[in-house]
Motif scaffolding. Sequence first.
Motif, mmCIF file in Angstrom:
data_model
loop_
_atom_site.group_PDB
_atom_site.id
_atom_site.type_symbol
_atom_site.label_atom_id
_atom_site.label_comp_id
_atom_site.label_asym_id
_atom_site.label_seq_id
_atom_site.Cartn_x
_atom_site.Cartn_y
_atom_site.Cartn_z
ATOM 1 N N ALA A 51 0.831 -1.204 0.000
ATOM 2 C CA ALA A 51 0.000 0.000 0.000
ATOM 3 C C ALA A 51 0.867 1.256 0.000
ATOM 4 C CB ALA A 51 -0.936 -0.011 1.203
ATOM 5 N N LEU A 52 1.942 1.241 0.788
ATOM 6 C CA LEU A 52 2.811 2.413 0.871
ATOM 7 C C LEU A 52 3.572 2.663 -0.431
ATOM 8 C CD1 LEU A 52 4.245 2.021 4.486
ATOM 9 C CD2 LEU A 52 2.620 3.737 3.686
ATOM 10 N N ASN A 53 3.705 1.624 -1.252
ATOM 11 C CA ASN A 53 4.366 1.779 -2.554
ATOM 12 C C ASN A 53 3.406 2.253 -3.642
ATOM 13 O OD1 ASN A 53 7.013 1.085 -1.827
ATOM 14 N ND2 ASN A 53 6.542 -1.105 -1.948
ATOM 15 N N SER A 54 2.105 2.295 -3.312
ATOM 16 C CA SER A 54 1.104 2.744 -4.283
ATOM 17 C C SER A 54 1.151 4.264 -4.410
ATOM 18 C CB SER A 54 -0.292 2.302 -3.842
ATOM 19 O OG SER A 54 -1.284 2.952 -4.581
ATOM 20 N N ARG A 55 1.159 4.758 -5.641
ATOM 21 C CA ARG A 55 1.216 6.206 -5.859
ATOM 22 C C ARG A 55 -0.004 6.915 -5.284
ATOM 23 N NH1 ARG A 55 3.709 8.135 -11.664
ATOM 24 N NH2 ARG A 55 5.871 7.487 -11.252
ATOM 25 N N SER A 56 -1.180 6.297 -5.460
ATOM 26 C CA SER A 56 -2.398 6.941 -4.960
ATOM 27 C C SER A 56 -2.381 7.040 -3.442
ATOM 28 C CB SER A 56 -3.635 6.160 -5.425
ATOM 29 O OG SER A 56 -3.594 4.827 -4.958
ATOM 30 N N VAL A 57 -1.883 5.989 -2.766
ATOM 31 C CA VAL A 57 -1.798 6.028 -1.304
ATOM 32 C C VAL A 57 -0.745 7.032 -0.857
ATOM 33 C CG1 VAL A 57 -1.259 4.692 0.773
ATOM 34 C CG2 VAL A 57 -2.638 3.666 -1.038
ATOM 35 N N GLN A 58 0.403 7.051 -1.528
ATOM 36 C CA GLN A 58 1.447 8.015 -1.183
ATOM 37 C C GLN A 58 0.953 9.451 -1.330
ATOM 38 O OE1 GLN A 58 4.752 7.085 -3.727
ATOM 39 N NE2 GLN A 58 5.333 5.236 -2.598
ATOM 40 N N ARG A 59 0.248 9.701 -2.443
ATOM 41 C CA ARG A 59 -0.268 11.049 -2.679
ATOM 42 C C ARG A 59 -1.313 11.419 -1.634
ATOM 43 N NH1 ARG A 59 -0.758 10.422 -7.633
ATOM 44 N NH2 ARG A 59 -2.902 9.677 -7.683
ATOM 45 N N ALA A 60 -2.231 10.483 -1.328
ATOM 46 C CA ALA A 60 -3.263 10.762 -0.333
ATOM 47 C C ALA A 60 -2.661 10.943 1.054
ATOM 48 C CB ALA A 60 -4.296 9.632 -0.318
ATOM 49 N N GLY A 224 -12.049 18.640 -1.214
ATOM 50 C CA GLY A 224 -10.919 17.939 -1.811
ATOM 51 C C GLY A 224 -11.231 17.258 -3.125
ATOM 52 N N ILE A 225 -12.421 16.669 -3.275
ATOM 53 C CA ILE A 225 -12.746 15.955 -4.519
ATOM 54 C C ILE A 225 -12.795 16.908 -5.711
ATOM 55 C CG2 ILE A 225 -14.537 14.637 -5.703
ATOM 56 C CD1 ILE A 225 -15.085 13.200 -3.076
ATOM 57 N N PRO A 226 -13.532 18.032 -5.638
ATOM 58 C CA PRO A 226 -13.502 18.962 -6.781
ATOM 59 C C PRO A 226 -12.115 19.562 -7.020
ATOM 60 C CG PRO A 226 -15.348 19.452 -5.329
ATOM 61 C CD PRO A 226 -14.472 18.494 -4.613
ATOM 62 N N ALA A 227 -11.332 19.705 -5.955
ATOM 63 C CA ALA A 227 -9.994 20.284 -6.092
ATOM 64 C C ALA A 227 -8.964 19.248 -6.527
ATOM 65 C CB ALA A 227 -9.558 20.917 -4.771
ATOM 66 N N ARG A 228 -9.384 17.980 -6.655
ATOM 67 C CA ARG A 228 -8.463 16.880 -6.979
ATOM 68 C C ARG A 228 -7.323 16.800 -5.970
ATOM 69 N NH1 ARG A 228 -8.071 17.251 -13.647
ATOM 70 N NH2 ARG A 228 -10.312 17.028 -14.007
ATOM 71 N N TYR A 229 -7.696 16.975 -4.731
ATOM 72 C CA TYR A 229 -6.752 16.934 -3.616
ATOM 73 C C TYR A 229 -7.239 15.836 -2.669
ATOM 74 C CZ TYR A 229 -3.560 18.888 -0.061
ATOM 75 O OH TYR A 229 -2.553 19.077 0.849
ATOM 76 N N THR A 230 -6.957 14.595 -3.046
ATOM 77 C CA THR A 230 -7.495 13.442 -2.323
ATOM 78 C C THR A 230 -6.690 13.155 -1.069
ATOM 79 O OG1 THR A 230 -8.234 12.465 -4.401
ATOM 80 C CG2 THR A 230 -8.084 11.000 -2.502
ATOM 81 N N THR A 231 -7.374 13.001 0.063
ATOM 82 C CA THR A 231 -6.750 12.634 1.322
ATOM 83 C C THR A 231 -7.107 11.188 1.663
ATOM 84 O OG1 THR A 231 -8.648 13.549 2.509
ATOM 85 C CG2 THR A 231 -6.741 14.995 2.199
ATOM 86 N N LEU A 232 -6.505 10.650 2.713
ATOM 87 C CA LEU A 232 -6.715 9.243 3.058
ATOM 88 C C LEU A 232 -8.181 8.906 3.367
ATOM 89 C CD1 LEU A 232 -3.574 8.307 5.194
ATOM 90 C CD2 LEU A 232 -4.168 7.492 2.914
ATOM 91 N N PRO A 233 -8.922 9.728 4.150
ATOM 92 C CA PRO A 233 -10.334 9.386 4.376
ATOM 93 C C PRO A 233 -11.144 9.300 3.087
ATOM 94 C CG PRO A 233 -9.623 11.037 5.959
ATOM 95 C CD PRO A 233 -8.519 10.902 4.954
ATOM 96 N N VAL A 234 -10.905 10.206 2.144
ATOM 97 C CA VAL A 234 -11.633 10.175 0.871
ATOM 98 C C VAL A 234 -11.207 8.966 0.046
ATOM 99 C CG1 VAL A 234 -12.085 11.426 -1.274
ATOM 100 C CG2 VAL A 234 -11.912 12.669 0.884
ATOM 101 N N ARG A 238 -13.696 6.088 -1.339
ATOM 102 C CA ARG A 238 -13.763 5.744 -2.756
ATOM 103 C C ARG A 238 -13.468 4.266 -2.992
ATOM 104 N NH1 ARG A 238 -10.758 10.698 -6.032
ATOM 105 N NH2 ARG A 238 -12.675 11.870 -6.526
ATOM 106 N N ARG A 239 -12.457 3.741 -2.303
ATOM 107 C CA ARG A 239 -12.107 2.329 -2.477
ATOM 108 C C ARG A 239 -13.244 1.429 -2.011
ATOM 109 N NH1 ARG A 239 -6.324 1.503 -2.618
ATOM 110 N NH2 ARG A 239 -5.555 3.032 -4.136
ATOM 111 N N LEU A 240 -13.878 1.780 -0.891
ATOM 112 C CA LEU A 240 -14.962 0.938 -0.381
ATOM 113 C C LEU A 240 -16.159 0.986 -1.310
ATOM 114 C CD1 LEU A 240 -15.443 -0.885 2.096
ATOM 115 C CD2 LEU A 240 -16.714 0.988 3.116
ATOM 116 N N ALA A 241 -16.361 2.115 -1.994
ATOM 117 C CA ALA A 241 -17.488 2.237 -2.917
ATOM 118 C C ALA A 241 -17.267 1.467 -4.213
ATOM 119 C CB ALA A 241 -17.737 3.709 -3.237
#
Length: 568
Positions: A51-60, A224-234, A238-241
Motif C-alpha cells: 500500500a505504501l508503494n502505491s502512488r495513490s496512497v502516497q499522494r493521499a 478535496g474531490i472537486p480540487a483533486r486533492y485526495t486525502t486518506l479518508p476520501v 472511494r475504495r470501499l465504494a
Amino acid sequence: MALSRHLNGEGLTLAILLLAATIVCGLPLFLLFKLGFTSDGALSLGPLLEALNSRSVQRALWHSLESSFLSACAATLLGASVALLISLTDVRAKGLLVFLILLPMMIPPHVTAIAWIQALGPASPVLRWLGIAPEIGSTHPLYSREGLVLLLTLQHSPLVFLLVRAALRSFPRELSDAARVSGAGALRMLVRVTLPLLAPSLLAGFALAFVAALGNFGINALIGIPARYTTLPVLVWRRLASFGPDVLPNVAVISVILAAVALAAISLQSYFQHRMRTTLIGPPQTTLAIPLGRNRTYIELGLWAFVGAVLLLPAASLVATALVKTYGVPLAINTITFENFAEILWRQSVTLRAFVNSTFIAAAASIGIAVISILLGYFLSHRTKSHRRAAGLALGQAEVAFAVPGLVMSIAFILAFIAPLPFLNISLYGTIWIILIAYMSCFLAIGLKPVGAVFLQLDRSLEDAARVAGAGFERRLRIVFAPLVAPAAASGAVLVFLTAYNEVTVSALLWSTGNETIGTTIFNYEDGGYTTLAAAMSTVVVVATVFIMIAMNALRRRVPTGTIPWVN
C-alpha cells in the motif's frame, strides 16, 4: 464460593463494563490491525508495504499530512490568540463571544463546507446581491489546497481556543501578579510567563487539531474531490465504494496507515507534553483583565467582525440558498420560496427517516453513555487499586476509539460485525444497530470526562457512611452517587447527542437504505447536486444545534464549573 463472592455486585459490574468496552472499542480495532498485517492467513508486513508503494496512497498520505499540519498550525495560532485576548483582557460580552466562537465546533464539518461553498462561489446569493461574486463559470476559490486548509482551520480552531482558555483559567493568579509587581508589561508577561506555562496546552491543541483534520471526512470530500486533492479518508471512501473482491483488505490497510499516523501524533504529543510540564502551586483564580484602554473599542470591533465573518456570511448564504427554487437564482422577493423546507420536512421520506434515525440513535447513545459513565466513573475513583486498573483499561480503549479517525472506526466495525453474531446468528451490518454501537464506542470518552471529573472531587466518606448504614453497591450507587453526578452526566449526554446527531464520518460507511442519518443524507444531497435541499436540511440542523446549546445553559448552575464549555 470465593469466586461467587468476587463476581457479586461491584466485581460483576466491573467485569461486564470491561468486557463491553473490549467488544465495542478494542475488538474492532484489533481485527482491523490484524487484517492490515495479514497475508495468506499469516502475519506479514507485505500488504502494508504494498500500500505504501502505491502512488495513490502516497499522494493521499502526503495530502493528509500536509493539510492536517498546515491547518493545525493555523488553528493553534488563531485559537490561542483569540483565547488570550478574551481571557486576559477587559473586553466586554465575554460569555456571548465564547459561545459564538465555540459554535462552529458543534456544526457538522460537511455543513460547514456546504455553507462556505455557497457563500464564496460564483452562484453565492449574498455575494451576487452585493455585486462582488466571482464570474459564472469561474473556478470556485475554495476548491484548492488553501481552501481546504482554511475550512479545516475554521472548524478546529475552537478546539484550541477551548483548551487554551481552560488552561488560563487554571493558572494561579500569583504568577501574573508577581510579574506585574516586578514591572513587567502585558507583552513581556505574555512572553516570559504565560506562553511558557501554556506550552503543554498549545501542544495538546495542535495535536487535537491535527488528528481532527486527519480524520475529517466532510470537508476533505466536499472540497478535496472537486480540487483533486485526495486525502486518506476520501481514498478509503472511494475504495470501499468500488465493491471489488478484495475491497475490505485493501481499505483495511489504508485505514491502518491512517490510524497509525493519528496514534503516533497523540503519542508524540503525550511525550513532549510530559517533558514540558510545569508544576503549579496554588489554587486557580480569576484570570487577569488587562485594561486595553482606548484600544478596547477597536479590538472589540475586530473580534466581532471576525465572529461575524465566520458565522454570518456562511449562515446567510446557507439560508439564502435554501430559500430559492434552484441554486444560482438570485434571492429576491419574487424568488423566495419555502418549498425546499416543505420538501425535506414533509415530503421526502429519506429525510424524514434520517431525522427519526439520527434522533433515535443520538438519544439512545447519549443515554447509554450517561449510564455507563456513571458506572465506570465510580470505578475510576475507587479506593481499590485493582478496580481502578480494570476501569482504566476500559477507559484507555474508549479514548483510543475516540482518538482514531471515525472513518477508521467504521471500517473496524464492518470487519467486526459483518458476520452474524455467534449463537444468535444475527448480522448487525446493514442495520441501524451497528451505527448505534459505533457511536457508543467513538463518543464514550466525551460523556465520561465530565462524570469522571466529578467523581474525583467527591469525598469517599459518603460511601463509608452508606456502607455503615447497610447499603449495598446498587443502593449506594443509586441513592448516594448517581444524584451527585447526574448533572455532569446530563451535560456529557447532551454533548454526545450534539456530536452524534450531526456526524457523518462514522456513519458514512455504515448507513444503508432505510438507515440513513442526517449527516449522510445532507452529504448525499450535496454530492448528488440537490444543493437547495442540502442547504435547507443544513439550516434545520444548525438551528436545532443552536437551540440545544442554548438549552444546555439551563444546567449551568447545577454542574461543576467548566463542564459546559462556553459558560464562564
